[in-house]
Scaffold this motif. Structure first.
Motif, mmCIF file in Angstrom:
data_model
loop_
_atom_site.group_PDB
_atom_site.id
_atom_site.type_symbol
_atom_site.label_atom_id
_atom_site.label_comp_id
_atom_site.label_asym_id
_atom_site.label_seq_id
_atom_site.Cartn_x
_atom_site.Cartn_y
_atom_site.Cartn_z
ATOM 1 N N THR A 193 -6.287 12.070 -17.485
ATOM 2 C CA THR A 193 -7.294 12.901 -16.822
ATOM 3 C C THR A 193 -6.911 13.222 -15.386
ATOM 4 O OG1 THR A 193 -8.524 10.909 -16.229
ATOM 5 C CG2 THR A 193 -9.157 12.023 -18.273
ATOM 6 N N ASN A 194 -5.936 12.520 -14.835
ATOM 7 C CA ASN A 194 -5.496 12.798 -13.472
ATOM 8 C C ASN A 194 -4.114 13.454 -13.447
ATOM 9 O OD1 ASN A 194 -4.177 10.572 -14.424
ATOM 10 N ND2 ASN A 194 -4.429 9.330 -12.593
ATOM 11 N N SER A 195 -3.779 14.169 -14.520
ATOM 12 C CA SER A 195 -2.476 14.830 -14.605
ATOM 13 C C SER A 195 -2.606 16.309 -14.270
ATOM 14 C CB SER A 195 -1.875 14.668 -16.007
ATOM 15 O OG SER A 195 -2.753 15.155 -16.997
ATOM 16 N N LYS A 232 -0.539 12.105 -11.771
ATOM 17 C CA LYS A 232 0.619 12.312 -12.625
ATOM 18 C C LYS A 232 0.940 13.796 -12.581
ATOM 19 C CE LYS A 232 2.313 11.822 -17.363
ATOM 20 N NZ LYS A 232 1.977 11.399 -18.736
ATOM 21 N N VAL A 233 2.109 14.140 -12.070
ATOM 22 C CA VAL A 233 2.456 15.534 -11.789
ATOM 23 C C VAL A 233 3.620 15.959 -12.674
ATOM 24 C CG1 VAL A 233 3.056 17.190 -9.990
ATOM 25 C CG2 VAL A 233 1.699 15.173 -9.415
ATOM 26 N N ALA A 234 3.442 17.034 -13.413
ATOM 27 C CA ALA A 234 4.490 17.535 -14.307
ATOM 28 C C ALA A 234 5.697 17.991 -13.505
ATOM 29 C CB ALA A 234 3.954 18.686 -15.155
ATOM 30 N N GLY A 257 0.993 19.109 -21.582
ATOM 31 C CA GLY A 257 0.415 17.772 -21.679
ATOM 32 C C GLY A 257 -0.297 17.328 -20.420
ATOM 33 N N VAL A 258 -0.998 18.264 -19.755
ATOM 34 C CA VAL A 258 -1.703 17.928 -18.515
ATOM 35 C C VAL A 258 -3.168 18.321 -18.624
ATOM 36 C CG1 VAL A 258 0.344 18.142 -17.068
ATOM 37 C CG2 VAL A 258 -1.093 20.146 -17.449
ATOM 38 N N ALA A 259 -3.974 17.726 -17.760
ATOM 39 C CA ALA A 259 -5.411 18.015 -17.759
ATOM 40 C C ALA A 259 -5.756 19.207 -16.876
ATOM 41 C CB ALA A 259 -6.189 16.787 -17.299
ATOM 42 N N PHE A 260 -4.927 19.472 -15.858
ATOM 43 C CA PHE A 260 -5.234 20.538 -14.902
ATOM 44 C C PHE A 260 -3.987 21.372 -14.597
ATOM 45 C CE2 PHE A 260 -8.340 17.225 -14.094
ATOM 46 C CZ PHE A 260 -9.532 17.944 -13.988
ATOM 47 N N ALA A 276 -3.170 31.492 -1.605
ATOM 48 C CA ALA A 276 -4.369 31.294 -2.429
ATOM 49 C C ALA A 276 -4.026 30.288 -3.508
ATOM 50 C CB ALA A 276 -4.819 32.611 -3.048
ATOM 51 N N ALA A 277 -4.915 29.340 -3.757
ATOM 52 C CA ALA A 277 -4.669 28.309 -4.762
ATOM 53 C C ALA A 277 -5.929 28.088 -5.579
ATOM 54 C CB ALA A 277 -4.225 27.010 -4.093
ATOM 55 N N GLU A 278 -5.718 27.755 -6.866
ATOM 56 C CA GLU A 278 -6.848 27.545 -7.765
ATOM 57 C C GLU A 278 -6.522 26.414 -8.724
ATOM 58 O OE1 GLU A 278 -9.799 30.211 -10.615
ATOM 59 O OE2 GLU A 278 -7.736 30.872 -10.285
ATOM 60 N N LEU A 279 -7.448 25.474 -8.860
ATOM 61 C CA LEU A 279 -7.304 24.359 -9.782
ATOM 62 C C LEU A 279 -8.107 24.672 -11.038
ATOM 63 C CD1 LEU A 279 -6.129 21.465 -10.093
ATOM 64 C CD2 LEU A 279 -8.355 20.621 -9.312
ATOM 65 N N ILE A 280 -7.419 24.692 -12.199
ATOM 66 C CA ILE A 280 -8.039 25.104 -13.458
ATOM 67 C C ILE A 280 -8.112 23.920 -14.410
ATOM 68 C CG2 ILE A 280 -7.838 26.653 -15.442
ATOM 69 C CD1 ILE A 280 -6.266 28.551 -13.606
#
Length: 652
Positions: A193-195, A232-234, A257-260, A276-280
Motif C-alpha cells: 500500500t506504500n508503493s 517502496k519505489v519502482a 505492481g504498485v499502489a500509486f 505539475a505533479a499528481e498522485l493517482i
C-alpha cells in the motif's frame, strides 16, 4: 480435564518450519525453536548443518520444502540481506509467518503482513503469544483442523478453557473470525500500500531537446522518494516503459505492481520552471493529490524535496519532516549536488549515456559529466557516472593500447565518487565494476560489490551489477537471489533480463538462460549481447544451426565474429570459419585476444589458445572476466597453464 485429554493427537507428519533469523538473535531463536518443537512442529534452522554440508544448497532445499517460513524480524535481522531474501521466498510461496522479536516493524515490502509480536514473550511454550504463533503456522500450512499440541503436563491443572482465554481475548480471536482477518492480511495481494511508481515527467517546453531535463527531474524525485524507508519505489526503467502509454492508470499500476502512480509535467522557460505533479490511486484511477510549483531554477532542489515530502505524506503517516530533505549532509550521503549547473550537466550526460547507442554518444555523455564535475567537484554521482562512461568506451570501442589510460581514469573517478559518498550504493557498485572489468582485480572488487548490495537493496541496477559479478566469480546462489530481486524491482528493463540470462548461462543452465535473453529482446529488439548469448546457449545444447542464426543477428562484431568462426567449423563450413577468424584478427587486433582464444580452443589448437589468453592478460582484455565459467574454453580447463592463469587472475 487437560488439553491433551480433551483433544487426542493422531500420529501425522509434523508441520515443517523453516526458521529465518540473524545470528545476533540466536539465543531468542533457540527459545522459539524449542517451543515450536514442543508444539509438534519440525523446525529447520542453520544450527542443524553439519560440518562440510553445502550451506547454500541445503538451505535452499529446506526453504523450498517447508510448510511454513517463520521469519524473526528484529533491528538486527532487518539489516540482513539473507533474512530478507528468505522472507521474500516465503512471501512468494504464500508460506510466510512474520514475527517481531523486539517490537520493530517489518521492513519495506513486508508490511502488508500482520506481525505476531513476541517482544513480551518470556519463553513459556504455553503462553498466549506462542499459541497464537502455532495457530498462525497451522493456518498458513493449510492445517487449520490440526489439533494443537502443547507442552502442558497431564498432571497440571490448566484446562483447555484456561489456555484459550489466557490471552485476554487475543487467543480467543485466533480461534474464530478474528484470525481469518489476520490470515487475509498475511496472504493478501502482493502490492504494498506504500508503493509508488514515478512516471517520466512530460516535457511541455515545446523543445524536444529539453526532454533530458524533465526525464532527469522525475528520476531525481524518484531517488528522493526511494531514500524514505517507508516507501517502496519502482525502478525507473520499468516506469519509463509507460512514457507514452495509452492505458489507464489502473492498468499501468497493476502492470508495475504498485499502489500509486506519480505523474507530472515540466515547462521550462529560461530560468523559470513550472512543475505539475499528481498522485493517482492505482486501484481507483482517481487523483489523491495534485499541485503545481513555479520556481526559479536555483530553487529546483527545494522543489524536488517538496514534491517528495508531499507524496510521502500522502502515502504514509509516519514520515519524518526531513525524510526528503535536500540538506547538504543528506545530499552528500546520496551522492548529489546543490549546484544547478552541475545538476543540469549531469542530467544531460545521463540522458546521452542511457542511449547506449555508439561511441559518439558515450563520449558526449563523458563531456557532460566532466562539465558537471567542473561546476561541482564534490558531486559524487557525477564522478561515478564518469567512471562508467570511461569503462563503457574502453570495453566496447577502444583498442588495446588505449585500455590502460581509459581504465586508469575510470578507476580514479570511481574512487573519488566513493571517497565523497562512501555510503552511496551506486558509487560502491561503480568502483566494483571498474576494479573488476578495468583492472581485473577480482579480489579487490568483491568488497565494494558486497557493500553496494548492503547499501542498495532496493536499487535494481546495483543488484543487477552485483548479480553479474557473483555469477562471473562462481557465487551462483547469491547471483540468482540478487537478479531475481532486481527483476522484481524493474521488470521491464532489458538489461536486467539479459543479466538474469547471464547468471543462468554462467551456471551452465543453458535451457533456462534462453527465455531470459529472449525477454530482453522482446523489451528491446536491438539490445546487444542477447542474440550472441542465445546462440552460445544453443551451441552448448548441441543445436548448432539454430545457434548460427542467432549469431548472425548479433550487432556487436566482437561477439558475432568469434561465434561464427566456431559454429561454422562445427558445421563443416571451413571457408566461412576461417573468414570469420580473419576478420576478427584484422578488425579487432589485440583487443580481441580473448575471443581469438575462444576460437582456437574450440578448433583444438590448445597451445595457440593459451598463448592468446596470456596476451589478453598482458593487454588487459576484459573478456578474461568470463574465463572461470566460459564453456568455450573447456578444452583448456585441465591444463596446468589454464589453472595457473585463473589463479593469477584471482579466481579462487
Amino acid at each position: 480435564m487437560t488439553f491433551e485429554e480433551s483433544v487426542p493427537i493422531e500420529p501425522q507428519r509434523p508441520t515443517r518450519i523453516f526458521l529465518s533469523y540473524t545470528r545476533q538473535d540466536r539465543p531468542r531463536a533457540e527459545q522459539i525453536i524449542k517451543a515450536l518443537e514442543l508444539g509438534g512442529c519440525s523446525v529447520w534452522w542453520d544450527g542443524l548443518l553439519d560440518g562440510g554440508v553445502a550451506f547454500a544448497s541445503t538451505t535452499e532445499d529446506e526453504l523450498e520444502g517447508s510448510d511454513v517460513v517463520v521469519v524473526l524480524w528484529s533491528e538486527a535481522s532487518i539489516a540482513s540481506h539473507w533474512v530478507r531474501d528468505e522472507a521474500t521466498r516465503g512471501r512468494e510461496r504464500g508460506r510466510l509467518v512474520p514475527v517481531s522479536l523486539d517490537g520493530v516493524m517489518a521492513p519495506l515490502g513486508f508490511r502488508q503482513f500482520q506481525l505476531l509480536d513476541l517482544a513480551k514473550w518470556r519463553g513459556s511454550p504455553n503462553a498466549p503469544e506462542m499459541l497464537n504463533l502455532l495457530r498462525a503456522i497451522m493456518i498458513v500450512a493449510g492445517q487449520e483442523d490440526k489439533p494443537l499440541r502443547t507442552a502442558l503436563s497431564s498432571k497440571g491443572s490448566t484446562t483447555r478453557r484456561r489456555v484459550v482465554l489466557a490471552g485476554g481475548g487475543v487467543a480467543l480471536a485466533t480461534l474464530g473470525g478474528g484470525f481469518a482477518v489476520w490470515k487475509s492480511g498475511l496472504l493478501g495481494g502482493s502490492t504494498d500500500t506504500n508503493s509508488v511508481a514515478v512516471m517520466p515527467f512530460k516535457n511541455l517546453s515545446g523543445d524536444p531537446a529539453q526532454s533530458y531535463f524533465s526525464d532527469g527531474l522525475s528520476e531525481e524525485v524518484r531517488s528522493s522518494l526511494a531514500r524514505i524507508d517507508l516507501l517502496k519505489v519502482a525502478a525507473p526503467t520499468s516506469s519509463g516503459k509507460f512514457r507514452d502509454h495509452g492505458e489507464d492508470a489502473k492498468t499501468v499500476a497493476r502492470k508495475l505492481g504498485v499502489a500509486f502512480l506519480l505523474e507530472g509535467s515540466v515547462r521550462r522557460s529560461g530560468d523559470v520552471v513550472r512543475i505539475a505533479a499528481e498522485l493517482i490511486d492505482g486501484k481507483t484511477g482517481f487523483s489523491r493529490w495534485a499541485d503545481s510549483f513555479d520556481r526559479a531554477m536555483k530553487d529546483i532542489f527545494a522543489v524536488q524535496s517538496e514534491i517528495a515530502n508531499t507524496v510521502a505524506n500522502a502515502l504514509v503517516t509516519e514520515v519524518e519532516e526531513d525524510s526528503g530533505s535536500s540538506s547538504k549532509n543528506d545530499r552528500s550521503r546520496a551522492g548529489g549536488t546543490a549546484n544547478v549547473a552541475a545538476f543540469d550537466a549531469y542530467l544531460r550526460g545521463r540522458a546521452l549515456y542511457n542511449l547506449h547507442a555508439d561511441e559518439a554518444s558515450y563520449r558526449a555523455s563523458l563531456a557532460q559529466f566532466d562539465a558537471s564535475i567542473a561546476a561541482d567537484p564534490n558531486y559524487a554521482a557525477a564522478h561515478s557516472a564518469r567512471a562508467r562512461a570511461l569503462t563503457s568506451i574502453a570495453n566496447q570501442f577502444a583498442s588495446a593500447d588505449q585500455f590502460k589510460a581509459l581504465y586508469g581514469a575510470a578507476v580514479e573517478s570511481a574512487r573519488r565518487g566513493v571517497a565523497l559518498a562512501p555510503r552511496f550504493a551506486d558509487a560502491q557498485s561503480t568502483l566494483g565494476i571498474v576494479l573488476f572489468q578495468g583492472l581485473m582485480d577480482f579480489r579487490g572488487a568483491r568488497k565494494p560489490f558486497d557493500l553496494s548490495r548492503i547499501l542498495g537493496p532496493g536499487d535494481a541496477n546495483v543488484l543487477s551489477r552485483f548479480a553479474n559479478f557473483c555469477a562471473t566469480t562462481g557465487r551462483f546462489e547469491e547471483a540468482s537471489v540478487a537478479i531475481k530481486r532486481a527483476a522484481e524491482l524493474d521488470p521491464l528493463n532489458p538489461a536486467i533480463h539479459r543479466n538474469a540470462g547471464f547468471v543462468e548461462y554462467s551456471a551452465r543452465r543453458y535451457a533456462d538462460a534462453i527465455p531470459l535473453y529472449r525477454r530482453a529482446l522482446t523489451l528491446n529488439a536491438k539490445f546487444p549481447f542477447a542474440h550472441a548469448e542465445i546462440g552460445n546457449s544453443l551451441f552448448n545444447l548441441g543445436r548448432y544451426r539454430e545457434a548460427r542464426t542467432e549469431y548472425l543477428a548479433e550487432p556487436l562484431e566482437v561477439l558475432r565474429l568469434p561465434a561464427l568462426a566456431i559454429v561454422e567449423r562445427k558445421l563443416g563450413n571451413e571457408t566461412a570459419a576461417k573468414d570469420a577468424m580473419q576478420k576478427l584478427v584484422s578488425n579487432l587486433g589485440d583487443g580481441g585476444s580473448y575471443q581469438q582464444a575462444q576460437v582456437l580452443s574450440q578448433w583444438g589448437d590448445s597451445a595457440a589458445a593459451l598463448e592468446r589468453l596470456a596476451h589478453a592478460r598482458k593487454v588487459g582484455d576484459i573478456g578474461l572476466t568470463n574465463a572461470r565459467n566460459d564453456p568455450m574454453l573447456d578444452p583448456l580447463r585441465n591444463t596446468p597453464e589454464f589453472k595457473q592463469l585463473l589463479k593469477m587472475l584471482g579466481f579462487d
